[in-house]
Design a protein around this motif. Structure first.
Motif, PDB file in Angstrom:
ATOM      1  N   UNK A  92       0.824  -1.213   0.000  1.00  0.00           N
ATOM      2  CA  UNK A  92       0.000   0.000   0.000  1.00  0.00           C
ATOM      3  C   UNK A  92       0.859   1.265   0.000  1.00  0.00           C
ATOM      4  N   UNK A  93       0.596   2.133  -0.991  1.00  0.00           N
ATOM      5  CA  UNK A  93       1.274   3.409  -1.064  1.00  0.00           C
ATOM      6  C   UNK A  93       2.705   3.353  -1.549  1.00  0.00           C
ATOM      7  N   UNK A  94       3.186   2.173  -1.910  1.00  0.00           N
ATOM      8  CA  UNK A  94       4.574   2.020  -2.348  1.00  0.00           C
ATOM      9  C   UNK A  94       4.666   1.660  -3.824  1.00  0.00           C
ATOM     10  N   UNK A  95       3.919   0.644  -4.239  1.00  0.00           N
ATOM     11  CA  UNK A  95       4.048   0.156  -5.622  1.00  0.00           C
ATOM     12  C   UNK A  95       2.720  -0.300  -6.215  1.00  0.00           C
ATOM     13  N   UNK A  96       1.614   0.189  -5.663  1.00  0.00           N
ATOM     14  CA  UNK A  96       0.307  -0.329  -6.075  1.00  0.00           C
ATOM     15  C   UNK A  96      -0.548   0.682  -6.829  1.00  0.00           C
ATOM     16  N   UNK A  97       0.045   1.762  -7.330  1.00  0.00           N
ATOM     17  CA  UNK A  97      -0.732   2.763  -8.072  1.00  0.00           C
ATOM     18  C   UNK A  97      -0.962   2.329  -9.513  1.00  0.00           C
ATOM     19  N   UNK A  98      -1.905   2.966 -10.167  1.00  0.00           N
ATOM     20  CA  UNK A  98      -2.147   2.676 -11.581  1.00  0.00           C
ATOM     21  C   UNK A  98      -0.945   3.070 -12.440  1.00  0.00           C
ATOM     22  N   UNK A  99      -0.196   4.096 -12.009  1.00  0.00           N
ATOM     23  CA  UNK A  99       1.010   4.472 -12.734  1.00  0.00           C
ATOM     24  C   UNK A  99       2.046   3.359 -12.650  1.00  0.00           C
ATOM     25  N   UNK A 100       2.126   2.718 -11.487  1.00  0.00           N
ATOM     26  CA  UNK A 100       3.030   1.571 -11.344  1.00  0.00           C
ATOM     27  C   UNK A 100       2.611   0.444 -12.273  1.00  0.00           C
ATOM     28  N   UNK A 101       1.303   0.247 -12.408  1.00  0.00           N
ATOM     29  CA  UNK A 101       0.794  -0.779 -13.318  1.00  0.00           C
ATOM     30  C   UNK A 101       1.171  -0.440 -14.758  1.00  0.00           C
ATOM     31  N   UNK A 102       1.035   0.833 -15.133  1.00  0.00           N
ATOM     32  CA  UNK A 102       1.427   1.276 -16.481  1.00  0.00           C
ATOM     33  C   UNK A 102       2.911   1.007 -16.714  1.00  0.00           C
ATOM     34  N   UNK A 103       3.728   1.326 -15.721  1.00  0.00           N
ATOM     35  CA  UNK A 103       5.168   1.110 -15.848  1.00  0.00           C
ATOM     36  C   UNK A 103       5.501  -0.374 -16.015  1.00  0.00           C
ATOM     37  N   UNK A 104       4.772  -1.209 -15.296  1.00  0.00           N
ATOM     38  CA  UNK A 104       4.993  -2.651 -15.388  1.00  0.00           C
ATOM     39  C   UNK A 104       4.623  -3.169 -16.774  1.00  0.00           C
ATOM     40  N   UNK A 105       3.539  -2.666 -17.296  1.00  0.00           N
ATOM     41  CA  UNK A 105       3.111  -3.048 -18.655  1.00  0.00           C
ATOM     42  C   UNK A 105       4.200  -2.710 -19.672  1.00  0.00           C
ATOM     43  N   UNK A 106       4.766  -1.518 -19.540  1.00  0.00           N
ATOM     44  CA  UNK A 106       5.821  -1.105 -20.460  1.00  0.00           C
ATOM     45  C   UNK A 106       7.083  -1.938 -20.310  1.00  0.00           C
ATOM     46  N   UNK A 107       7.420  -2.271 -19.073  1.00  0.00           N
ATOM     47  CA  UNK A 107       8.634  -3.047 -18.814  1.00  0.00           C
ATOM     48  C   UNK A 107       8.559  -4.448 -19.408  1.00  0.00           C
TER      49      UNK A 107
END
Length: 365
Positions: free
Chosen positions: A260-275
């Motif tokens: 929570x609050x560390x790596x669970x944002x939608x932006x983090x999800x977007x970054x993971x998709x790109x990676x």
């Protein structure tokens, strides 16, 4: 003396030959150990007494002692606390699925990787487990549940690639006909990302599943969660993953613990998709296990769902790991740590009690 479970068939045949015995005796001994679950040399009735004595002089059979077992309320998970002959304790978890029984084995006593969300690493690493000590966890657990184990996950206490040689021998022995005959495609090895070892493992050309504990898409955040990130960047890890896929043709699984609050944002999800774009892979989302020694908290159900949906919408293969055994401290390292702390507490109470009794005795005088 040697732990006989550290010997594969070739090792034991060689030992028989060097000690003036027929090599086929190795087959008989292995049959007793692995097929008949007989872990006492004196009970191997088709072995000559003279050889029995040689075996007892040169080998011991290291099956860990069961200290305690814990079964979840749903009866889908059972956790075993085992003790080895040197007094060290480890934990092993058996999970029951419709497709069969899976076991999560430990590869080290403790761990030195320092991942913030893991209880295994709190007290550091004590020592590596030998190939036979890892194998014995499977044998003992099968005996305890009375059922065959068909899937093995190296995801318990310890970093498997930090104990490379013993783990590799364990994997090869696990797969043998004379042993447990568990196919490599039913084995998953999880690593926090030791890049040279990932490449070395790729060159072994095994057919196991490699799981990478990723947990972040940027190096700054990952360093806060996993100290190994100070040594190997995400870019280096991804390069080693591509090498692994190219060499083995096997899909890689990426583990992503949602904090929570560390790596669970939608932006983090977007970054993971790109990676992960264009990579033969699967993502396993994990609601983080809360550990007393840190302030990480599990993501909300809404955040987990939104993160998952974002990946699905972008055609990333993803699952949310089913939580099993949370009521019995089934997460990595929790049970062992609780046991160690209880021993320390008992010892402290006993020592304190002795001190009080000593003082009372002096006062009485």
């Amino acid at each position: 003396m040697y732990n006989i479970f550290d010997f594969n068939m070739e090792d034991l045949r060689s030992w028989m030959k060097n000690n003036g015995e027929s090599q086929f005796r190795a087959n008989q001994v292995m049959n007793w150990l692995y097929k008949k679950n007989q872990w006492d040399f004196d009970c191997m009735t088709n072995i000559p007494k003279s050889l029995i004595e040689k075996l007892k002089e040169n080998f011991y059979i290291e099956i860990p002692e069961l200290i305690k077992s814990y079964r979840s309320k749903l009866k889908d998970t059972v956790k075993f606390l085992y003790k080895y002959r040197d007094g060290n304790v480890i934990e092993t978890v058996v999970m029951k699925y419709k497709h069969g029984n899976s076991i999560c084995v430990s590869t080290q006593i403790g761990c030195r990787m320092g991942c913030k969300f893991c209880a295994s690493t709190v007290d550091g690493m004590v020592r590596n487990l030998s190939s036979g000590e890892i194998l014995a966890q499977v044998l003992k657990s099968q005996s305890e549940i009375g059922e065959r184990i068909s899937n093995v996950v190296l995801m318990g206490s310890g970093e498997p690639l930090d104990n490379y040689d013993n783990v590799l021998k364990f994997l090869n022995m696990l797969n043998c006909d004379y042993s447990l005959n568990i196919g490599q495609r039913h084995i998953t090895l999880s690593t926090c990302g030791i890049v040279p070892r990932i490449r070395q493992l790729a060159d072994e050309n095994l057919q196991i599943t490699l799981a990478i504990s990723l947990h972040s898409t940027d190096d700054v955040t990952r360093r806060k969660i996993m100290p190994i990130a100070n040594r190997y960047s995400i870019g280096e890890i991804m390069d080693s993953c591509r090498y692994y896929i190219d060499k083995t043709g096997r899909r890689i699984s990426f583990e992503y613990a949602l904090v929570s609050g560390v790596n669970d944002s939608l932006q983090c999800a977007e970054n993971l998709i790109g990676l992960l774009k264009g990579l033969l892979c699967h993502v396993n989302l994990i609601p983080v296990n809360e550990v007393r020694e840190n302030d990480f908290r599990k993501s909300s159900l809404n955040n987990i769902k939104d993160f998952y949906d974002k990946l699905v919408d972008n055609r990333v293969e993803v699952t949310i790991r089913r939580e099993m055994g949370s009521d019995i401290n089934a997460a990595c390292g929790q049970l062992r740590r609780s046991y160690i702390e209880s021993k320390r507490y008992r010892k402290g109470v006993e020592n304190g009690g002795d001190l009080i009794r000593c003082r009372q005795s002096k006062e009485a005088k």
